[in-house]
Design an enzyme around this catalytic site. Structure first.
Site, PDB file in Angstrom:
ATOM      1  N   HIS A 100       0.998  -1.541  -0.210  1.00 13.48           N
ATOM      2  CA  HIS A 100      -0.247  -0.028  -0.024  1.00 13.48           C
ATOM      3  C   HIS A 100       1.252   1.105  -0.095  1.00 13.48           C
ATOM      4  O   HIS A 100       1.909   1.000   0.862  1.00 13.48           O
ATOM      5  CB  HIS A 100      -1.010   0.611   1.374  1.00 13.48           C
ATOM      6  CG  HIS A 100      -2.201   0.983   1.040  1.00 13.48           C
ATOM      7  ND1 HIS A 100      -1.350   2.654   1.905  1.00 13.48           N
ATOM      8  CD2 HIS A 100      -2.807   1.218   0.952  1.00 13.48           C
ATOM      9  CE1 HIS A 100      -2.948   3.081   1.411  1.00 13.48           C
ATOM     10  NE2 HIS A 100      -4.133   2.756   0.719  1.00 13.48           N
ATOM     11  N   GLU A 172      -4.282   2.068  -6.980  1.00 12.63           N
ATOM     12  CA  GLU A 172      -4.221   3.425  -6.209  1.00 12.63           C
ATOM     13  C   GLU A 172      -3.215   4.368  -6.968  1.00 12.63           C
ATOM     14  O   GLU A 172      -2.246   4.495  -5.720  1.00 12.63           O
ATOM     15  CB  GLU A 172      -3.611   3.478  -4.993  1.00 12.63           C
ATOM     16  CG  GLU A 172      -4.902   1.377  -4.008  1.00 12.63           C
ATOM     17  CD  GLU A 172      -5.468   1.497  -3.305  1.00 12.63           C
ATOM     18  OE1 GLU A 172      -6.304   1.729  -2.943  1.00 12.63           O
ATOM     19  OE2 GLU A 172      -4.615   1.489  -2.386  1.00 12.63           O
TER      20      GLU A 172
HETATM   21  P1  PGA Z   1      -9.017   6.276   0.632  1.00 13.58           P
HETATM   22  O1  PGA Z   1      -7.980   5.480   0.599  1.00 13.58           O
HETATM   23  O2  PGA Z   1     -10.875   6.145  -0.586  1.00 13.58           O
HETATM   24  O3  PGA Z   1      -9.858   6.911   1.766  1.00 13.58           O
HETATM   25  O4  PGA Z   1      -8.583   7.623  -0.789  1.00 13.58           O
HETATM   26  C1  PGA Z   1      -7.971   4.397  -0.832  1.00 13.58           C
HETATM   27  C2  PGA Z   1      -6.560   3.190   0.023  1.00 13.58           C
HETATM   28  O5  PGA Z   1      -5.630   3.968   0.718  1.00 13.58           O
HETATM   29  O6  PGA Z   1      -7.187   2.392  -0.240  1.00 13.58           O
END
Ligand code: PGA
Length: 265
Positions: A100, A172
């Site tokens: 992540h 992401e």
């Molecule tokens: P968020 O987080 O939807 O609050 O932007 C996404 C993530 O970190 O997976």
């Protein structure tokens, strides 16, 4: 439908929020609210903090898959503060999230350490959810595609084609995550998802077709529909907008019909 993924993948990472009691209540609520949705058309997953995992695997039952937010690659040893694959297996975990952006940003996670964790996870039979994403700077410099290709290739270096069956990827973009994030435009996300699918196909050959590629980063009630309608997006990985069971349930019900329409399933 451009991928061979035949379920809607939708889940949330609870980050360092919710204690054991809150996680229990959240999971019980979510399981109850989504009880009528057949799990052969939806894979619903929640990734709580480590301390909640033993109780979470019980609350999640068969309807919510529970994952861990990180894992070390060794089985045991002098690695103070780390959690091993065997420890996660012992509490019934079958899904691990690796790489992540917050782990990369705050805890020195690199493409190479992600690769070690991915290999250990797959070796131990976990489903391995690998997060990739370019930073805002990389995007501005015009190297987003190169960066994504590099992250995916290194993450899965040394895996076999059979490992595709237990591989998920989340795109992401770092600039889209969290309170200061700007959600990616659906078309842009779709373009990068296509790049990810191409690399996955290079790595896993035809088996790559079944690897779900999820979008994450400021997904909310306002943009979830447009995102899920994109041909290359197989699911959503959500933070803030999913942390109330009720709101998450609403979001799921908003996207599920659109996903069915798109896939014809
Ligand atoms: P968020 O987080 O939807 O609050 O932007 C996404 C993530 O970190 O997976």
């Amino acid at each position: 439908m451009s991928s061979g993924v035949n379920k809607l993948f939708i889940g949330t990472n609870l980050k360092m929020y919710k204690d054991i009691c809150q996680t229990t209540m959240y999971l019980q609520g979510l399981a109850e609210l989504t009880r009528d949705i057949a799990r052969d058309e939806m894979c619903l997953f929640v990734i709580p903090s480590f301390l909640s995992l033993p109780v979470a695997t019980q609350c999640g039952g068969d309807s919510i898959q529970i994952g861990a937010q990180n894992m070390f690659w060794e089985d045991s040893g002098q690695f103070t503060g780390e959690v091993s694959p065997l420890m996660l297996k012992e509490v019934g975990i079958r899904l691990i999230e690796i790489g992540h952006s917050e782990r990369r940003q705050h805890f020195g996670e690199t493409d190479l350490s992600v690769n070690k964790k991915v290999l250990a996870g797959l070796k131990h039979g976990f489903t391995t959810l690998v997060c990739v994403g370019e930073t805002g700077e990389e995007r501005e410099l015009g190297v987003a595609v190169e960066r994504i290709r590099q992250q995916v290739k290194i993450a899965f270096h040394g895996t076999s084609r059979e490992d595709a069956a237990r591989t998920w990827v989340a795109y992401e973009p770092v600039w889209a995550i969290g309170v200061n994030g700007i959600p990616a435009k659906a078309e842009y996300a779709n373009e990068i998802h296509r790049v990810i699918r191409d690399v996955i196909m290079e790595i896993f050959q035809e088996n790559g077709q079944k690897v779900p590629v999820l979008y994450g980063g400021s997904v909310n009630m306002g943009n979830a529909e447009e995102l899920i309608c994109q041909p290359e997006i197989d699911g959503l990985f959500i933070g803030r907008a999913a942390w109330e069971a009720d709101e998450f349930n609403k979001l799921i019900r908003k996207v599920l019909p659109l996903w069915r329409q798109k896939t014809g399933l």
